[in-house]
Design a protein around this motif. Structure first.
Motif, PDB file in Angstrom:
ATOM      1  N   GLU A  71       0.732  -1.112  -0.075  1.00 44.28           N
ATOM      2  CA  GLU A  71      -0.127  -0.086  -0.082  1.00 44.28           C
ATOM      3  C   GLU A  71       0.863   1.305   0.006  1.00 44.28           C
ATOM      4  O   GLU A  71       0.349   2.425   0.341  1.00 44.28           O
ATOM      5  CB  GLU A  71      -0.770  -0.001   1.078  1.00 44.28           C
ATOM      6  N   VAL A  72       2.136   1.110  -0.245  1.00 43.73           N
ATOM      7  CA  VAL A  72       2.953   2.123  -0.398  1.00 43.73           C
ATOM      8  C   VAL A  72       3.958   2.427  -1.500  1.00 43.73           C
ATOM      9  O   VAL A  72       4.366   1.348  -2.424  1.00 43.73           O
ATOM     10  CB  VAL A  72       4.245   1.897   0.966  1.00 43.73           C
ATOM     11  N   VAL A  73       3.784   3.684  -2.272  1.00 42.44           N
ATOM     12  CA  VAL A  73       4.653   3.900  -3.151  1.00 42.44           C
ATOM     13  C   VAL A  73       6.132   4.578  -2.718  1.00 42.44           C
ATOM     14  O   VAL A  73       6.169   5.447  -1.869  1.00 42.44           O
ATOM     15  CB  VAL A  73       4.161   4.866  -4.203  1.00 42.44           C
ATOM     16  N   ARG A  74       6.916   3.863  -3.348  1.00 36.93           N
ATOM     17  CA  ARG A  74       8.271   4.376  -3.153  1.00 36.93           C
ATOM     18  C   ARG A  74       9.017   4.972  -4.325  1.00 36.93           C
ATOM     19  O   ARG A  74       9.031   4.284  -5.357  1.00 36.93           O
ATOM     20  CB  ARG A  74       9.132   3.246  -2.683  1.00 36.93           C
ATOM     21  N   ILE A  75       9.468   6.349  -3.811  1.00 39.44           N
ATOM     22  CA  ILE A  75      10.364   6.908  -5.135  1.00 39.44           C
ATOM     23  C   ILE A  75      11.639   7.321  -4.688  1.00 39.44           C
ATOM     24  O   ILE A  75      11.978   7.829  -3.511  1.00 39.44           O
ATOM     25  CB  ILE A  75       9.395   8.355  -5.401  1.00 39.44           C
ATOM     26  N   GLU A  76      12.671   6.860  -5.512  1.00 40.51           N
ATOM     27  CA  GLU A  76      13.960   7.208  -5.086  1.00 40.51           C
ATOM     28  C   GLU A  76      14.577   8.019  -6.162  1.00 40.51           C
ATOM     29  O   GLU A  76      14.196   8.279  -7.075  1.00 40.51           O
ATOM     30  CB  GLU A  76      14.706   5.625  -5.348  1.00 40.51           C
ATOM     31  N   VAL A  77      15.406   9.107  -5.523  1.00 40.26           N
ATOM     32  CA  VAL A  77      15.939  10.135  -6.369  1.00 40.26           C
ATOM     33  C   VAL A  77      17.544   9.982  -5.773  1.00 40.26           C
ATOM     34  O   VAL A  77      17.871  10.190  -4.614  1.00 40.26           O
ATOM     35  CB  VAL A  77      15.582  11.579  -6.008  1.00 40.26           C
ATOM     36  N   ARG A  78      18.255   9.322  -6.809  1.00 41.02           N
ATOM     37  CA  ARG A  78      19.756   9.327  -6.372  1.00 41.02           C
ATOM     38  C   ARG A  78      20.313  10.277  -7.325  1.00 41.02           C
ATOM     39  O   ARG A  78      20.475  10.445  -8.529  1.00 41.02           O
ATOM     40  CB  ARG A  78      20.126   8.033  -6.668  1.00 41.02           C
ATOM     41  N   GLY A  79      21.354  11.006  -6.574  1.00 42.81           N
ATOM     42  CA  GLY A  79      22.161  12.059  -7.435  1.00 42.81           C
ATOM     43  C   GLY A  79      23.741  11.952  -6.714  1.00 42.81           C
ATOM     44  O   GLY A  79      24.126  11.330  -6.006  1.00 42.81           O
ATOM     45  N   PRO A  80      24.498  12.619  -7.616  1.00 47.57           N
ATOM     46  CA  PRO A  80      26.005  12.507  -7.409  1.00 47.57           C
ATOM     47  C   PRO A  80      26.461  13.537  -6.250  1.00 47.57           C
ATOM     48  O   PRO A  80      27.693  13.294  -5.813  1.00 47.57           O
ATOM     49  CB  PRO A  80      26.333  13.000  -8.609  1.00 47.57           C
TER      50      PRO A  80
END
Length: 537
Positions: free
Chosen positions: A446-455
């Protein structure tokens, strides 16, 4: 006829045995000659005898001058009843307990009650009929001492809490007279506590409204609480300091009861002056951003755009390139100002979230597009994977949060400069060669996971509050992980978790890795968790 006195003595003995306190009779030799049932329970251990033992063996600190007869000289005669005195008693087995002792002499001229007591024990115990006796009432304080110790501890704790409280606290009796003042209340009002104690509170600090007009006692929240027992919470009230200065406060009143009886009230108040000053400064800053700065920026950006277009073709290429760069920079600044103002309106409650059922891939795409406006065109590469997951969110606000998060891990600060403009990353570490920013979404239950990976590591004071605030309002949370790179961990991976709030069949969320994009939540592989924020209030 002869049996009646015996029955009366037996009846009195039974009454004395039923008393809650121990009773002892001591003769002129200082020896216990009689004791009631409670005394036997209190002092006598199995296999030992109480009667016949010396009083000072039982009560070592008892004043021996109180013992009648041969234990004192004639000029030291002591009569009457003593006040209750605390001392340590000793049982017949040597054990000790804290007691309270009251004593009285039974001599010539004694009362009928005293004569009956003596007669009862003479008949009930061992027939002692001496004229001089000392009667002692001994109360066990063991349980009382525990209670008193606990009450004293609670009182000390209450006093420490009141002293540490930033809010002013004033207690009044049923007539509105001050019985308690904590240091914060005295400081806010400019009084010493001794100057308020015992005085009526209303004529001193709550006699007038903010405009200076008289405020009758019966119109105050405190008066109603004392009359009806109702609680009140009032914002924007005015109390008056000792120097006659109005102090804006938020106050509450609550009744104090002793059982069912209303015996007083407590008034607590918070000094609003620091908050009002902060609100004034925030209003000034927002006015500068929204009017004094926003308008000229937009006008300048338009003029630069017109010049960069060069419809007559009169500019040389270098000048045209510079103008395009300046136009993009001003557009970025305008977007940043707009986003900050928009979030301030949301955070202050002037605007609300508008949740609608949307596809998450559209939100992610809008977030990346907004990030380009903040970063500037051509300054970052993206690897995006966002399947069409349905979620109930405010699409515009969530996209705004993603755009600022992407700009943050891209190393772009609020001035538009990037870490790459220097030669090193955070902490002086070398800048990694790959500047690709990964944005990936997946559904887990029931959870949305959004990953934002940067340098680069995030944490810019402009970007961070906007991201955390919008995620918190969506009842989500953020976790941050360091990602290995270069000579040490320099990059960051943010994982946003948001409730879906809609029923949708499982999509390809478990396959959440596009080519070149890691699944959401896997960014911490090989790197230790750095910090975790749980924005829910």
């Amino acid at each position: 006829m002869s049996s009646r006195p015996s029955r009366g003595a037996a009846r009195l003995a039974a009454i004395l045995d039923a008393l809650p306190d121990a009773l002892l009779l001591v003769n002129c030799n200082g020896t216990v000659v009689n004791a009631n049932a409670i005394a036997l329970e209190m002092f006598e251990a199995p296999g030992t005898a109480l009667v016949g033992r010396g009083l000072l063996d039982l009560l070592p600190t008892f004043d021996s001058k109180r013992i009648p007869g041969s234990m004192r000289r004639a000029e030291e005669e002591v009569y009457g009843r003593t006040k209750p005195t605390r001392m340590v008693a000793r049982r017949t087995d040597g054990g000790e307990l804290l007691v309270e002792v009251t004593s009285a002499n039974l001599e010539d001229g004694r009362t009928p009650y005293e004569s009956s007591f003596e007669a009862a024990y003479a008949d009930h115990r061992n027939g002692y009929t001496g004229d001089e006796l000392l009667m002692l009432v001994v109360r066990d304080l063991t349980g009382t001492l525990d209670t008193e110790t606990e009450l004293a501890r609670q009182q000390r704790q209450t006093e420490m809490i009141l002293r540490a409280a930033a809010e002013g606290v004033v207690g009044v009796d049923s007539e509105g007279r001050v019985v308690l003042v904590n240091p914060s209340a005295a400081q806010i009002l400019g009084y010493r506590a001794s100057e308020l104690g015992g005085k009526e509170l209303h004529p001193l600090v709550h006699h007038s409204r903010a405009d200076g007009s008289a405020l009758p006692w019966e119109d105050t929240p405190l008066a109603d609480t004392l009359k009806s027992g109702r609680k009140h919470r009032v914002r924007g009230q005015v109390l008056w300091s000792k120097g006659g200065r109005a102090v804006a406060v938020d106050l509450t009143t609550a009744p104090v009861r002793d059982g069912d009886q209303l015996v007083g009230a407590v008034m607590t108040f918070t000094d609003r002056r620091p908050y009002d000053a902060l609100a004034d400064r925030q209003a000034q800053l927002l006015a500068v951003l929204g009017r004094s700065l926003r308008g000229p920026l937009e006008e300048l950006s338009g003029e630069l755009g017109s010049l960069a277009a060069d419809p007559a073709g009169q500019l040389w290429p270098e000048a045209n390139q510079i103008l395009h760069h300046l136009a993009a920079g001003h557009a970025r600044m305008t977007t940043l100002v707009d986003n900050v103002l928009s979030y301030q309106r949301l955070d202050s409650g002037q605007e609300k979230l508008n949740r609608t059922k949307v596809s998450l891939d559209q939100v992610v795409a809008a977030g990346v597009e907004g990030a380009v406006e903040l970063i500037g065109p051509g300054r970052a590469q993206f690897a995006v994977h966002a399947p069409p997951i349905a979620a109930l969110v405010d699409a515009e606000r969530l996209a705004q949060a993603l755009s600022h998060l992407i700009a943050d891990v891209a190393g772009v600060d609020s001035t538009g400069r990037t870490v790459a403009d220097g030669a090193t990353g955070p902490g002086g570490r070398p800048v990694p060669g790959d500047s690709t920013i990964v944005v990936a979404a997946a559904k887990r239950g029931e959870v949305v996971r959004i990953e934002v990976r940067g340098p680069f590591g995030g944490g810019d004071p402009v970007h961070g509050p906007i991201v955390r605030g919008i995620v918190r309002m969506h009842d989500g949370l953020i976790q941050t992980h360091e990602v290995p790179g270069g000579s040490g961990p320099v990059g960051s991976a943010y994982v946003l978790e948001l409730p879906v709030l809609v029923d949708e069949p499982e999509a390809e969320s478990d396959e959440a890795a596009a080519e070149g994009a890691a699944p959401a939540g896997d960014a911490a592989a090989g790197g230790a968790a750095r910090r975790s924020w749980t924005p829910r209030s």
